[in-house]
Write a protein that holds these residues in place. Structure first.
Motif, PDB file in Angstrom:
ATOM      1  N   ASN A  77       0.822  -1.207   0.000  1.00 15.70           N
ATOM      2  CA  ASN A  77       0.000   0.000   0.000  1.00 15.70           C
ATOM      3  C   ASN A  77       0.855   1.257   0.000  1.00 15.70           C
ATOM      4  OD1 ASN A  77       0.941  -0.133   2.610  1.00 15.70           O
ATOM      5  ND2 ASN A  77      -1.078  -0.351   3.561  1.00 15.70           N
ATOM      6  N   PHE A  78       2.083   1.141   0.477  1.00  9.50           N
ATOM      7  CA  PHE A  78       2.980   2.292   0.493  1.00  9.50           C
ATOM      8  C   PHE A  78       3.311   2.736  -0.932  1.00  9.50           C
ATOM      9  CE2 PHE A  78       3.689   0.021   4.454  1.00  9.50           C
ATOM     10  CZ  PHE A  78       3.561   1.037   5.381  1.00  9.50           C
ATOM     11  N   SER A  79       3.661   1.769  -1.800  1.00  9.61           N
ATOM     12  CA  SER A  79       3.990   2.114  -3.186  1.00  9.61           C
ATOM     13  C   SER A  79       2.735   2.546  -3.948  1.00  9.61           C
ATOM     14  CB  SER A  79       4.647   0.915  -3.878  1.00  9.61           C
ATOM     15  OG  SER A  79       3.811  -0.225  -3.842  1.00  9.61           O
ATOM     16  N   PHE A  80       1.605   1.901  -3.662  1.00  8.57           N
ATOM     17  CA  PHE A  80       0.357   2.263  -4.335  1.00  8.57           C
ATOM     18  C   PHE A  80      -0.066   3.691  -3.969  1.00  8.57           C
ATOM     19  CE2 PHE A  80      -4.284   2.660  -4.063  1.00  8.57           C
ATOM     20  CZ  PHE A  80      -4.633   2.418  -5.385  1.00  8.57           C
ATOM     21  N   LEU A  81      -0.058   3.988  -2.680  1.00  8.48           N
ATOM     22  CA  LEU A  81      -0.492   5.316  -2.238  1.00  8.48           C
ATOM     23  C   LEU A  81       0.488   6.392  -2.647  1.00  8.48           C
ATOM     24  CD1 LEU A  81      -1.856   4.337   1.286  1.00  8.48           C
ATOM     25  CD2 LEU A  81      -3.192   5.026  -0.716  1.00  8.48           C
ATOM     26  N   SER A  82       1.747   6.037  -2.719  1.00 11.18           N
ATOM     27  CA  SER A  82       2.748   6.993  -3.183  1.00 11.18           C
ATOM     28  C   SER A  82       2.485   7.383  -4.639  1.00 11.18           C
ATOM     29  CB  SER A  82       4.151   6.399  -3.048  1.00 11.18           C
ATOM     30  OG  SER A  82       5.125   7.283  -3.565  1.00 11.18           O
ATOM     31  N   ALA A  83       2.194   6.385  -5.482  1.00  9.32           N
ATOM     32  CA  ALA A  83       1.889   6.662  -6.885  1.00  9.32           C
ATOM     33  C   ALA A  83       0.590   7.469  -7.011  1.00  9.32           C
ATOM     34  CB  ALA A  83       1.774   5.356  -7.664  1.00  9.32           C
ATOM     35  N   TYR A  84      -0.393   7.126  -6.195  1.00  7.94           N
ATOM     36  CA  TYR A  84      -1.666   7.860  -6.215  1.00  7.94           C
ATOM     37  C   TYR A  84      -1.435   9.332  -5.867  1.00  7.94           C
ATOM     38  CZ  TYR A  84      -6.009   9.737  -4.295  1.00  7.94           C
ATOM     39  OH  TYR A  84      -7.076  10.543  -4.015  1.00  7.94           O
ATOM     40  N   LYS A  85      -0.672   9.584  -4.805  1.00  3.49           N
ATOM     41  CA  LYS A  85      -0.444  10.966  -4.378  1.00  3.49           C
ATOM     42  C   LYS A  85       0.319  11.771  -5.415  1.00  3.49           C
ATOM     43  CE  LYS A  85      -0.562   9.841   0.555  1.00  3.49           C
ATOM     44  NZ  LYS A  85       0.236   9.692   1.806  1.00  3.49           N
ATOM     45  N   VAL A  86       1.273  11.125  -6.093  1.00  2.67           N
ATOM     46  CA  VAL A  86       2.045  11.831  -7.120  1.00  2.67           C
ATOM     47  C   VAL A  86       1.115  12.334  -8.221  1.00  2.67           C
ATOM     48  CG1 VAL A  86       3.724  11.534  -8.974  1.00  2.67           C
ATOM     49  CG2 VAL A  86       4.238  10.688  -6.677  1.00  2.67           C
ATOM     50  N   ASN A  87       0.269  11.449  -8.730  1.00  2.00           N
ATOM     51  CA  ASN A  87      -0.635  11.825  -9.822  1.00  2.00           C
ATOM     52  C   ASN A  87      -1.727  12.787  -9.360  1.00  2.00           C
ATOM     53  OD1 ASN A  87       0.000   9.993 -12.359  1.00  2.00           O
ATOM     54  ND2 ASN A  87       0.216   8.676 -10.564  1.00  2.00           N
ATOM     55  N   PHE A  88      -2.316  12.499  -8.223  1.00  2.00           N
ATOM     56  CA  PHE A  88      -3.413  13.312  -7.720  1.00  2.00           C
ATOM     57  C   PHE A  88      -2.938  14.709  -7.341  1.00  2.00           C
ATOM     58  CE2 PHE A  88      -6.330  14.572  -4.213  1.00  2.00           C
ATOM     59  CZ  PHE A  88      -7.521  14.564  -4.924  1.00  2.00           C
ATOM     60  N   ASN A  89      -1.822  14.778  -6.612  1.00  2.00           N
ATOM     61  CA  ASN A  89      -1.316  16.081  -6.174  1.00  2.00           C
ATOM     62  C   ASN A  89      -0.794  16.912  -7.342  1.00  2.00           C
ATOM     63  OD1 ASN A  89      -1.929  15.465  -3.529  1.00  2.00           O
ATOM     64  ND2 ASN A  89       0.129  14.764  -3.016  1.00  2.00           N
ATOM     65  N   GLU A  90      -0.219  16.254  -8.340  1.00  2.00           N
ATOM     66  CA  GLU A  90       0.283  16.983  -9.507  1.00  2.00           C
ATOM     67  C   GLU A  90      -0.859  17.705 -10.221  1.00  2.00           C
ATOM     68  OE1 GLU A  90       2.066  15.717 -13.833  1.00  2.00           O
ATOM     69  OE2 GLU A  90       2.938  14.749 -12.061  1.00  2.00           O
ATOM     70  N   TYR A  91      -1.988  17.024 -10.332  1.00  2.00           N
ATOM     71  CA  TYR A  91      -3.161  17.639 -10.972  1.00  2.00           C
ATOM     72  C   TYR A  91      -3.672  18.810 -10.146  1.00  2.00           C
ATOM     73  CZ  TYR A  91      -8.100  18.223 -12.149  1.00  2.00           C
ATOM     74  OH  TYR A  91      -9.322  18.750 -12.475  1.00  2.00           O
ATOM     75  N   ASN A  92      -3.845  18.612  -8.849  1.00  5.56           N
ATOM     76  CA  ASN A  92      -4.384  19.665  -7.990  1.00  5.56           C
ATOM     77  C   ASN A  92      -3.449  20.859  -7.865  1.00  5.56           C
ATOM     78  OD1 ASN A  92      -6.945  18.780  -7.345  1.00  5.56           O
ATOM     79  ND2 ASN A  92      -6.332  17.716  -5.485  1.00  5.56           N
ATOM     80  N   GLU A  93      -2.162  20.593  -7.735  1.00  7.71           N
ATOM     81  CA  GLU A  93      -1.207  21.687  -7.577  1.00  7.71           C
ATOM     82  C   GLU A  93      -1.163  22.576  -8.814  1.00  7.71           C
ATOM     83  OE1 GLU A  93       0.244  22.585  -4.839  1.00  7.71           O
ATOM     84  OE2 GLU A  93      -0.669  20.882  -3.796  1.00  7.71           O
ATOM     85  N   ALA A  94      -1.304  21.976  -9.979  1.00 11.00           N
ATOM     86  CA  ALA A  94      -1.309  22.772 -11.217  1.00 11.00           C
ATOM     87  C   ALA A  94      -2.518  23.698 -11.246  1.00 11.00           C
ATOM     88  CB  ALA A  94      -1.326  21.833 -12.420  1.00 11.00           C
ATOM     89  N   LEU A  95      -3.668  23.201 -10.791  1.00 13.93           N
ATOM     90  CA  LEU A  95      -4.868  24.036 -10.744  1.00 13.93           C
ATOM     91  C   LEU A  95      -4.743  25.140  -9.707  1.00 13.93           C
ATOM     92  CD1 LEU A  95      -7.654  21.298 -11.051  1.00 13.93           C
ATOM     93  CD2 LEU A  95      -6.890  22.892 -12.820  1.00 13.93           C
ATOM     94  N   LYS A  96      -4.164  24.811  -8.574  1.00 17.15           N
ATOM     95  CA  LYS A  96      -3.997  25.816  -7.524  1.00 17.15           C
ATOM     96  C   LYS A  96      -3.043  26.916  -7.981  1.00 17.15           C
ATOM     97  CE  LYS A  96      -4.853  22.605  -3.685  1.00 17.15           C
ATOM     98  NZ  LYS A  96      -4.262  21.910  -2.504  1.00 17.15           N
ATOM     99  N   ALA A  97      -2.006  26.534  -8.708  1.00 14.33           N
ATOM    100  CA  ALA A  97      -1.046  27.527  -9.196  1.00 14.33           C
ATOM    101  C   ALA A  97      -1.713  28.503 -10.157  1.00 14.33           C
ATOM    102  CB  ALA A  97       0.119  26.825  -9.890  1.00 14.33           C
TER     103      ALA A  97
END
Length: 514
Positions: free
Chosen positions: A62-82
């Motif tokens: 779950n560590f590798s799965f959640l890490s990959a999820y956060k990378v993709n999810f946060n990348e999308y959100n951070e771009a919108l916030k910027a």
């Protein structure tokens, strides 16, 4: 008997080890279908696009799965916030439902087996250790050796236990996606009771209730010969099992709102939140009864019961927090700080929490009836801050995780707003008090040692003063351990409530106003 207890400890540790190892079992594979079934309608299309790079990949933990999820999810959100596109940001966290649906593990395939190997063995081990306890010893509550114990006096075992509890609470509250195996393990039980899959809160409720039950057996053994203490233990076990665990789940099964009938505002701080009121009002007669019941408890039940019985009617007989403290936390009750300095901090902190809860609730009610025209966003922010700081960090992480560090009533003593409300009524308008006979006190210190609320009971007993501290939960253990019968729990007349003529020590009369 020692052999049985040793086997019990071994089984408990095996069960705990299996429970702790569960997050590391299984693989995670995400597909578009799973994303669509695990997200809200308004987010399905975008989430399917954002998480597309993960499709077809097999993650071994779950560590590798959640890490990959956060990378993709946060990348999308951070771009919108910027770009300040706040209306397109996905504020919901889907890590838990996605981890649950994409998991393939032996725990998901055989939940009852792992339930038995973890929680089942821990419960069996706890019973095997507690049932023979105190056998052959004379009746009476003792504190022999507690200050020489690595578990009970801030030794290395206590530190490890506290650290484990703190880590568990942090994961439970803020990172539940890491314990999806444990959640799957109790899903069959949740389906049986409510017809719904388990959440992290059902997992917590199951563990919480079983902990009170198993350690309640220990308290029956410890309090053998003392009917008052045994009845009090049976009461907290009953209210936790029936009112806090079973009845709310059965209500959901019957398509009624989830509701704990013994939970009272301001401990139940979200009782007046808009979504709660809307739920009550939209649930017909049952929902209306729940709303009226909760209000009657606040304005009539608490003052009336506290007037006649003190705050012990709730804190020592009904409350789930108190039930856990009195059972699981009992080995640490002697660690409460009895200093005047701690008492000063206690009064400031707990009454500050009460004031914050009152202000937050008042704003919430005003906003609800005004259509959130007054400080709507501010009120929502206040809800979030209170829920995080008080409802999670204080009540959960500190309240239970700090048992081995600060005693078993940290939350009740320093943070619970309902305890503060009950304490104010008890202090100024209650028939309940603990009377003392200073002439018989031999200053053994048993009463102070066993006081879980940080009250130096001996100080009062030596001077013949009645104990009218608002923090006192009336557990009665100080009276039970007194070898001279100096202390007595009374519900008599309020006349001469506080003894203004304490026993004279030396040349001066010394007293303290609680």
């Amino acid at each position: 008997m020692k052999i049985i207890q040793s086997i019990g400890i071994l089984l408990f540790l095996i069960g705990l080890a299996v429970f702790t190892a569960m997050p590391f079992l299984g693989n995670y594979t995400l597909t578009e279908e799973l994303v669509l079934s695990s997200t809200k309608d308004i987010h399905q299309e975008k989430m399917a696009e954002v998480l597309a790079p993960m499709y077809g990949e097999t993650y071994s933990s779950n560590f590798s799965f959640l890490s990959a999820y956060k990378v993709n999810f946060n990348e999308y959100n951070e771009a919108l916030k910027a770009e300040s596109k706040w209306d397109e940001v996905i504020w919901d966290d889907y890590s838990l439902p996605l981890a649950q649906t994409s998991l393939s593990s032996p725990v998901r395939d055989s939940p009852w087996l792992f339930f038995g190997l973890s929680i089942g063995l821990a419960v069996l081990g706890g019973l095997m250790y507690n049932l023979p306890k105190y056998r052959g010893e004379p009746e009476g509550i003792k504190n022999n050796g507690i200050f020489h114990s690595a578990m009970k006096n801030r030794g290395w075992m206590g530190m490890i236990t506290g650290a484990y509890l703190i880590l568990f609470y942090i994961i439970l509250y803020w990172f539940p996606a890491y314990i999806v195996n444990q959640i799957w393990m109790v899903t069959p039980l949740s389906m049986l009771l409510s017809g719904n899959p388990a959440s992290q809160w059902f997992l917590y409720g199951t563990i919480y209730t079983l902990a009170i039950t198993v350690m309640g057996v220990r308290m029956f053994r410890k309090y053998r010969g003392n009917k008052y203490q045994q009845l009090r233990t049976a009461s907290v076990m009953f209210f936790q099992t029936a009112f806090a665990f079973l009845i709310p789940e059965i209500l959901v099964l019957l398509n009624q709102p989830y509701f704990d009938f013994k939970n009272i505002w301001p401990l139940d701080y979200d009782f007046f939140y808009d979504y709660q009121i809307d739920t009550f009002l939209s649930s017909g007669g049952v929902g209306m009864f729940m709303l009226i019941w909760g209000i009657l408890l606040i304005v009539i039940g608490v003052p009336t019961f506290t007037y006649f019985f003190g705050k012990r009617w709730y804190c020592s007989w009904v409350c789930g927090c108190g039930g856990l403290a009195e059972t699981l936390g009992d080995p640490y009750r002697q660690l409460s700080d009895k200093s005047v300095k701690a008492w000063k901090y206690e009064r400031v902190i707990i009454h500050s929490v009460l004031v914050l809860a009152v202000v937050m609730t008042a704003l919430t009610i005003v906003n609800y009836f005004s259509g959130f025209a007054l400080l709507g966003n501010v009120t929502n922010q206040l809800h979030s801050i209170y829920g995080f700081a008080i409802g999670s960090v204080f009540a959960g992480v500190i309240g239970t995780g700090f048992y081995p560090f600060m005693g078993n009533r940290v939350w009740c003593r320093f943070g619970c707003p309902l305890a503060a409300y009950l304490g104010l009524v008890q202090r100024f308008k209650s028939r309940f008090r603990i009377t003392t006979n200073g002439g018989q006190c031999i200053s053994c210190g048993n009463c102070s040692t066993h006081c879980e609320m940080g009250i130096d009971v001996r100080w009062y007993a030596q001077r013949g003063q009645e104990i009218v501290r608002s923090s006192c939960v009336g557990c009665g253990v100080c009276s039970s351990v007194c070898p001279r019968g100096v202390l007595k729990l009374e519900n008599g007349s309020t006349e001469n409530r506080i003894n203004e003529m304490p026993i004279i020590i030396g040349n001066d009369s010394i007293k303290i106003n609680a």
